[in-house]
Enzyme design. Sequence first.
Site, PDB file in Angstrom:
ATOM      1  N   TRP A 169     -24.368  15.601  -6.713  1.00 28.23           N
ATOM      2  CA  TRP A 169     -23.003  15.171  -7.061  1.00 28.23           C
ATOM      3  C   TRP A 169     -22.508  15.901  -8.318  1.00 28.23           C
ATOM      4  O   TRP A 169     -21.319  16.219  -8.418  1.00 28.23           O
ATOM      5  CB  TRP A 169     -22.932  13.655  -7.232  1.00 28.23           C
ATOM      6  CG  TRP A 169     -23.675  13.080  -8.410  1.00 28.23           C
ATOM      7  CD1 TRP A 169     -24.983  12.695  -8.430  1.00 28.23           C
ATOM      8  CD2 TRP A 169     -23.153  12.843  -9.720  1.00 28.23           C
ATOM      9  NE1 TRP A 169     -25.311  12.224  -9.673  1.00 28.23           N
ATOM     10  CE2 TRP A 169     -24.215  12.298 -10.486  1.00 28.23           C
ATOM     11  CE3 TRP A 169     -21.925  13.019 -10.341  1.00 28.23           C
ATOM     12  CZ2 TRP A 169     -24.067  11.933 -11.829  1.00 28.23           C
ATOM     13  CZ3 TRP A 169     -21.779  12.650 -11.665  1.00 28.23           C
ATOM     14  CH2 TRP A 169     -22.834  12.129 -12.403  1.00 28.23           C
ATOM     15  N   ASP A 199     -15.500   8.725 -14.681  1.00 27.22           N
ATOM     16  CA  ASP A 199     -16.771   8.178 -14.228  1.00 27.22           C
ATOM     17  C   ASP A 199     -16.541   7.443 -12.905  1.00 27.22           C
ATOM     18  O   ASP A 199     -15.501   6.812 -12.705  1.00 27.22           O
ATOM     19  CB  ASP A 199     -17.331   7.205 -15.266  1.00 27.22           C
ATOM     20  CG  ASP A 199     -18.770   6.830 -14.993  1.00 27.22           C
ATOM     21  OD1 ASP A 199     -19.638   7.311 -15.732  1.00 27.22           O
ATOM     22  OD2 ASP A 199     -19.037   6.078 -14.028  1.00 27.22           O
ATOM     23  N   HIS A 269     -25.388  14.769 -19.843  1.00 26.43           N
ATOM     24  CA  HIS A 269     -23.979  14.368 -19.751  1.00 26.43           C
ATOM     25  C   HIS A 269     -23.658  13.429 -20.900  1.00 26.43           C
ATOM     26  O   HIS A 269     -24.530  12.729 -21.407  1.00 26.43           O
ATOM     27  CB  HIS A 269     -23.662  13.739 -18.394  1.00 26.43           C
ATOM     28  CG  HIS A 269     -24.616  12.678 -17.976  1.00 26.43           C
ATOM     29  ND1 HIS A 269     -25.822  12.962 -17.367  1.00 26.43           N
ATOM     30  CD2 HIS A 269     -24.586  11.337 -18.105  1.00 26.43           C
ATOM     31  CE1 HIS A 269     -26.468  11.843 -17.127  1.00 26.43           C
ATOM     32  NE2 HIS A 269     -25.738  10.832 -17.572  1.00 26.43           N
ATOM     33  N   VAL A 270     -22.390  13.437 -21.293  1.00 28.90           N
ATOM     34  CA  VAL A 270     -21.952  12.613 -22.421  1.00 28.90           C
ATOM     35  C   VAL A 270     -20.922  11.615 -21.895  1.00 28.90           C
ATOM     36  O   VAL A 270     -19.998  11.979 -21.170  1.00 28.90           O
ATOM     37  CB  VAL A 270     -21.328  13.497 -23.533  1.00 28.90           C
ATOM     38  CG1 VAL A 270     -20.809  12.632 -24.677  1.00 28.90           C
ATOM     39  CG2 VAL A 270     -22.343  14.516 -24.047  1.00 28.90           C
TER      40      VAL A 270
HETATM   41  O1  G7M Z   1     -27.173   6.536 -16.863  1.00 28.07           O
HETATM   42  P1  G7M Z   1     -26.561   7.879 -16.935  1.00 28.07           P
HETATM   43  O2  G7M Z   1     -26.334   8.295 -18.348  1.00 28.07           O
HETATM   44  O3  G7M Z   1     -27.342   8.920 -16.158  1.00 28.07           O
HETATM   45  O4  G7M Z   1     -25.136   7.743 -16.277  1.00 28.07           O
HETATM   46  C1  G7M Z   1     -24.672   8.520 -15.211  1.00 28.07           C
HETATM   47  C2  G7M Z   1     -23.207   8.240 -15.042  1.00 28.07           C
HETATM   48  O5  G7M Z   1     -22.723   9.033 -13.983  1.00 28.07           O
HETATM   49  C3  G7M Z   1     -22.881   6.779 -14.697  1.00 28.07           C
HETATM   50  O6  G7M Z   1     -21.920   6.277 -15.603  1.00 28.07           O
HETATM   51  C4  G7M Z   1     -22.367   6.855 -13.260  1.00 28.07           C
HETATM   52  O7  G7M Z   1     -21.332   5.923 -12.988  1.00 28.07           O
HETATM   53  C5  G7M Z   1     -21.845   8.270 -13.190  1.00 28.07           C
HETATM   54  N1  G7M Z   1     -21.905   8.789 -11.837  1.00 28.07           N
HETATM   55  C6  G7M Z   1     -22.933   8.677 -10.971  1.00 28.07           C
HETATM   56  N2  G7M Z   1     -22.610   9.314  -9.817  1.00 28.07           N
HETATM   57  C7  G7M Z   1     -23.490   9.420  -8.655  1.00 28.07           C
HETATM   58  C8  G7M Z   1     -21.349   9.824  -9.958  1.00 28.07           C
HETATM   59  C9  G7M Z   1     -20.504  10.576  -9.090  1.00 28.07           C
HETATM   60  O8  G7M Z   1     -20.808  10.903  -7.950  1.00 28.07           O
HETATM   61  N3  G7M Z   1     -19.299  10.928  -9.620  1.00 28.07           N
HETATM   62  C10 G7M Z   1     -18.909  10.567 -10.895  1.00 28.07           C
HETATM   63  N4  G7M Z   1     -17.696  10.939 -11.314  1.00 28.07           N
HETATM   64  N5  G7M Z   1     -19.704   9.863 -11.716  1.00 28.07           N
HETATM   65  C11 G7M Z   1     -20.915   9.494 -11.259  1.00 28.07           C
END
Ligand code: G7M
Length: 341
Positions: A169, A199, A269-270
């Site tokens: 993704w 997000d 990611h931030v």
């Molecule tokens: O916990 P972590 O720091 O890894 O957070 C990952 C962030 O990515 C979360 O806030 C999720 O809501 C966001 N996220 C996860 N996925 C699978 C996607 C996606 O497919 N698209 C977007 N825009 N955000 C995502």
Amino acid sequence: MAALPVNNDEVKCSPAKKLKTETESDSKNANSLHDNEISLSSFQVKRVLQNNCLRKQVCVEGVFEGYEGSTIILLEKRNFSDDTVSLKKEFFNEDTTLRKLYSNDIYGNYECFPVKTYNGLNAMVIHPATPKHIEKFKRKELYIVDETYELYQKITLPYIESSSLSLEWVYNILEHKAEQDKVVYEDKNEETGFVLVNDLKWDGQPNTLKLIALPFKKIKSMRELNASHLPLLKNIRDSGTKTITEKFNISPSQLRIYLHYQPSYYHLHVHFAYLMFETPGIYVEKAHLLSMVIRNIELMSEYYTKAVLSYVVAAGDPLCIKFQEEGILTKVKSESIEDCK
Ligand code: G7M
């Protein structure tokens, strides 16, 4: 409805192959169930993975008739609007009444049944859900790990390299294959550039603003950061806040800008979130303010190869099991699934 291939690869493949197969399988299957309108009457609930009364969420595992493999459905009550016009339209209208449960002195308890259009739930559907997804959504006992860099190299890194969730993704966004209508800023520089995108969990309301910055440079997590990444981190901070101020009229001092350790996805990611929104994942054992990360690295380039980083692991997670096997964590309580008592 067409039957979907079952993902049996979890137990059979080598870690590298497993990751690749899961990725391919993810993208192949993503089109199938999600391409059709989904009727929940064809869904059979097998078990409740968690029921979180604080977040008003319930997560269940089950199967859709005609589709192979498990499905996870996460239902979540929606946030309220905070402008009077929307509230009037949605709730304070002629179709919505209060039904009295009881009253005592000046206090009354009522049930309220808003009209269907304004009574929706947010629903996330994962199909086919792998055992890893199911583990992720299951409520479990939690433990704190104080991770040194040595423990990172010995336990965490091998785990990340062998079994972390697919990053498809992320690459889809960076390669303009998905969510382009959700991208609010892009800087294409290979070293310092990034994409700022809504997000997945943001419902678009200004009071719950949540975006993520995804750098083009491949960095697994905070652990890998050093002084060479300062230009990237500062660019994310400066261009990210400038864009959000211009586009959403929120000043930099009203943003909570942070990284997660451990993250769910190992492509750095931030997070940018509205300060007054107490979004999940802002706890001390998980969130690290970008300003502090930058400052720590400025003080010492190798800060993140020297620091102890503490975080929570959940019973049954591969990382937790690894730490238990190494004697770093001892299990004292059995798993509990009671959430709302
Ligand atoms: O916990 P972590 O720091 O890894 O957070 C990952 C962030 O990515 C979360 O806030 C999720 O809501 C966001 N996220 C996860 N996925 C699978 C996607 C996606 O497919 N698209 C977007 N825009 N955000 C995502």
